[in-house]
Design a protein around this motif. Structure first.
Motif, short mmCIF file in Angstrom:
data_model
loop_
_atom_site.label_atom_id
_atom_site.label_comp_id
_atom_site.label_asym_id
_atom_site.label_seq_id
_atom_site.Cartn_x
_atom_site.Cartn_y
_atom_site.Cartn_z
N ARG A 3 -0.22 4.52 6.89
CA ARG A 3 -1.16 3.90 7.83
C ARG A 3 -0.64 4.13 9.24
O ARG A 3 0.55 4.30 9.47
CB ARG A 3 -1.29 2.39 7.58
N SER A 29 -6.14 4.22 6.28
CA SER A 29 -6.37 3.82 4.90
C SER A 29 -7.87 3.76 4.61
O SER A 29 -8.68 3.51 5.50
CB SER A 29 -5.74 2.46 4.61
N THR A 63 -4.77 2.91 -4.16
CA THR A 63 -4.88 2.92 -2.71
C THR A 63 -5.32 4.32 -2.31
O THR A 63 -5.23 5.27 -3.10
CB THR A 63 -3.54 2.58 -2.03
N ARG A 71 -10.78 2.02 2.09
CA ARG A 71 -10.98 0.89 1.19
C ARG A 71 -11.16 1.42 -0.23
O ARG A 71 -12.12 2.13 -0.52
CB ARG A 71 -12.19 0.07 1.62
N ARG A 121 -3.42 -0.15 -10.19
CA ARG A 121 -3.77 -0.32 -8.79
C ARG A 121 -4.10 1.02 -8.16
O ARG A 121 -3.59 2.06 -8.59
CB ARG A 121 -2.62 -1.00 -8.03
N SER A 173 -10.95 0.55 -4.52
CA SER A 173 -10.96 -0.50 -5.55
C SER A 173 -11.14 0.16 -6.91
O SER A 173 -11.69 1.25 -7.02
CB SER A 173 -12.07 -1.52 -5.30
N SER A 191 0.82 -1.20 0.00
CA SER A 191 0.00 0.00 0.00
C SER A 191 0.86 1.25 0.00
O SER A 191 1.80 1.39 0.78
CB SER A 191 -0.92 0.00 1.22
N GLN A 192 0.52 2.18 -0.89
CA GLN A 192 1.27 3.42 -0.96
C GLN A 192 0.72 4.46 0.02
O GLN A 192 1.27 5.54 0.14
CB GLN A 192 1.22 3.98 -2.39
N SER A 193 -0.38 4.17 0.68
CA SER A 193 -0.97 5.12 1.60
C SER A 193 -0.38 4.95 2.99
O SER A 193 -0.26 3.82 3.47
CB SER A 193 -2.49 4.92 1.68
#
Length: 702
Positions: A70, A692, A683, A694, A681, A696, A66-68
């Protein structure tokens, strides 16, 4: 509905006084959107640098963590995989191979397929699926083919037999989760179900093989799965394969990193970079025969003997050399090569450059290709049958005698593989008795009479009940498809970005054809070295295993399309068309402006992200939906342009709206999109909570 903010690092970034917005399926209802959004002035946000994680010893990290940011308590724990299983899902034949993470230089090939010819090491099994009349799974591969063959003709009409169904995913323009496939008997089944049945078969087969070979209690959770697809497949087709794998329980949406989608020519490129000279055949300096031509003169007698011994033993393991291969040692900075993946359904071309000294690969031109695979020869054979016996009869025979039609095409496939440019003898193809008998009943004459009346004198009747085709007739069947392959490679070589190509690697099942080999050799051996790896039909499979072991090996890819979203810009008189003018609260806005994320054929590094920030239009809003648009053109101005189409949506699911205060009535959601992987992708992070979101991306619901 939402507000959008742009990072200043992006091309065409707005001034601080500009406001941006994109709609959620209501792209022209801008007035209502502005009323909801309020008057905040968006700020700018710098991009967050990131890089893909490298695989660690004895375990494999996810390709794109994940690039976000957290919070520490929200950091996921990724599964350590102990084995990589690659499935080469082909149009005509499929197979799998695997490697233990503890022994990455040994690739184990699956060569024992139930129902295969006794005493023969079958590299792959036919991509043929048989379902019972009620739609339940029965068998796949040789077993499916043979069982369907043995069914009573009347009974066979009720069974669901599928072959060459992979091409449907490429050819369907409006692919969705509900797309259907037609079985040989004309009945339809959801395509997702058909693909899931096939993938589940390979999953169970591979796990059993692992358990039998290593006596380890292995389950799917210990495996990183890799599925190969053509590089020219669009995002909906790639997502479709992922959804089918989820349905087959190879992985799950909760652990998407367990499944990698590998691009077939990329996988071949990853494999070819490891090869030594004794594992290659240089067509530029050899004469094509019915096999591959004379042994490469650079092979030592010892290496030649070792390779022959390996083949005689029909080894199921392949030992990789450490480091990069011999050909790459010859390369200088800037040298490039083409991989032409000639498969059953498609021909896929990629242009790569190896980066020294790290040995990673860089794509120099976007993947190209088309439906020019070996199936084209099959279609030419069917067209020939229609010309001789009548289209009405052939179509009726396929419906009335579906199993016999499959038998006929199997017989042709076996003979097709023996076709060679130096063949001087006729090629005989057995006609099923039911074909001969039904033709007499349907047409009132014999097949022999039909052949005598036909203008094509290159095809005759044999008294042994066979079609006798002259070498010229066989060449005519191959010629259209082979010509398309050569023309496409030629067009690619004429691109300025591909100037000075050093090698042309010919890989894939169709590359085993001496007819195709000779055509490519004659067309390009004076331009570059034309190379064929030994065991050419397994090149992609072996490379897919290597890709699964190190997904970061391809460091830079090219975007196949231009992607972006629709936004509002300040209206500029003389620049923007008057029909796109929207006035709100005294401010003039231009609607439908295309905000570009990435351009067609733009270089995008693995791990590089493109960021945008969004705000919900209403307090308490729980979901943001962002429409994604694409185009084959580089310079796109508006989402309403003729060459632009909506291709997908990004969904951001919000929570904890009760934490919002009157001072912060709406939240900012920062989305990060990555275009440098084999799949797009996304994120996202809630900037108010640093948690984060959700996120998609969906390309199958348009």
């Amino acid at each position: 509905m939402l507000w959008m903010k742009k990072s200043p690092s992006q091309e065409g970034a707005a001034t601080d006084n500009s406001r941006y917005n994109i709609s959620t399926g209501m792209d022209h209802n801008m007035a209502h959107l502005l009323a909801d959004a309020g008057g905040e002035r968006p700020s700018r946000y710098p991009p967050t640098p990131c890089s893909p994680q490298k695989p660690e010893s004895y375990s494999i990290a996810p390709l794109t963590p994940s690039q976000s940011p957290r919070s520490l308590g929200d950091t996921p724990r990724y599964r350590p995989f102990s084995v990589v299983v690659a499935i080469d899902f082909g149009t005509t034949a499929s197979g799998y191979a695997f490697s233990l993470v503890q022994d990455p230089e040994t690739i184990h090939m699956m060569r024992r397929w139930e129902g295969g010819d006794p005493g023969v090491a079958n590299q792959k099994t036919p991509t043929s699926l048989l379902l019972t009349p009620d739609g339940s799974f029965h068998s796949l591969g040789f077993t499916a083919r043979d069982h369907y063959h043995d069914l009573d003709p009347e009974e066979a009409r009720h069974w669901l037999y599928f072959e060459k169904f992979k091409m449907k995913i490429h050819s369907t323009c409006d692919l969705t989760m509900e797309t259907e496939l037609e079985a040989v008997n004309g009945k339809s089944v959801r395509a997702l179900k058909v693909f899931a049945h096939a993938l589940r078969y390979f999953q169970k087969h591979a796990l059993k093989e692992l358990n039998d070979q290593f006596s380890i209690a292995m389950d799917s959770d210990n495996v990183r799965w890799v599925i190969t697809v053509p590089a020219i497949w669009k995002q909906p087709a790639k997502q479709f394969m992922r959804e089918a794998a989820y349905l087959a329980e190879l992985a799950s949406p909760e652990y998407p990193e367990q499944l990698l989608i590998a691009l077939e020519p990329e996988a071949a490129s990853v494999y070819c970079r490891k090869l030594r000279l004794h594992q290659l055949i240089d067509l530029s300096s050899t004469e094509v025969t019915n096999e591959y031509g004379p042994d490469n003169p650079v092979m030592s007698s010892f290496r030649q003997a070792r390779e022959q011994l390996r083949r005689l033993r029909q080894s199921r393991t392949f030992q990789m050399e450490s480091g990069v291969g011999d050909l790459w040692a010859e390369m200088e900075t800037g040298d490039c090569y083409i991989v032409a993946d000639c498969g059953g359904g498609t021909v896929d071309l990629t242009v790569h450059q190896i980066e020294q000294p790290q040995g990673t690969l860089k794509e120099l031109y976007k993947a190209s290709g088309g439906p020019y695979g070996a199936v084209g020869v099959d279609l030419a054979f069917e067209k020939m049958l229609c010309q001789i016996f009548g289209t009405d009869y052939v179509e009726r025979f396929k419906v009335k005698r579906p199993a016999a039609w499959v038998d006929l095409m199997i017989a042709f496939e076996a003979r097709k593989r023996t076709a060679s440019p130096k063949r001087v003898n006729p090629l005989n193809i057995s006609l099923p008795f039911s074909f001969i008998d039904y033709y007499r009943k349907y047409k009132g004459q014999s097949v022999e009479t039909a052949l005598k009346k036909n203008s094509n004198k290159l095809v005759k009747w044999s008294s042994q009940g066979m079609l006798r085709m002259t070498p010229e007739a066989i060449a005519e069947l191959f010629q259209p498809t082979v010509k398309q392959v050569v023309v496409h490679i030629e067009n690619l070589m004429n691109k300025p970005e591909v100037a000075g190509v050093k090698f042309l690697f010919l890989v894939g099942g169709f590359a085993e054809s001496p007819i195709l080999q000779q055509a490519v050799q004659q067309a390009f051996s004076n331009i570059c070295r034309v190379i064929i790896p030994q065991d050419v039909g397994l090149t992609i499979l072996k490379g897919a295993v290597l890709f699964g072991l190190d997904p970061t090996i391809v460091r830079v890819r090219r975007s196949p399309l231009t992607y972006g979203v629709g936004v509002l810009n300040k209206f500029v008189e003389g620049k923007h068309p008057r029909e796109k003018l929207l006035v709100k609260e005294g401010t003039q806005w231009c609607t439908d402006v295309f905000d570009k994320f990435v351009s067609v054929d733009q270089s995008v590094a693995l791990g590089e992200v493109i960021q945008r920030s969004y705000m919900p239009a209403r307090q308490g809003q729980r979901k943001i939906i962002i429409n994604i648009y694409c185009s084959g053109q580089e310079n796109v101005l508006y989402i309403s342009d003729p060459e632009v189409r909506k291709c997908g949506t990004v969904s951001l699911e919000l929570s904890d709206t009760d934490k919002l205060t009157p001072r912060k009535p709406r939240r900012e959601i920062r989305a990060s999109m990555e275009f440098g992987d084999t799949e797009i992708r996304v994120t996202a992070m809630d900037m108010a909570t640093s948690q984060s979101v959700r996120a998609s991306i969906d390309f199958l619901s348009n």
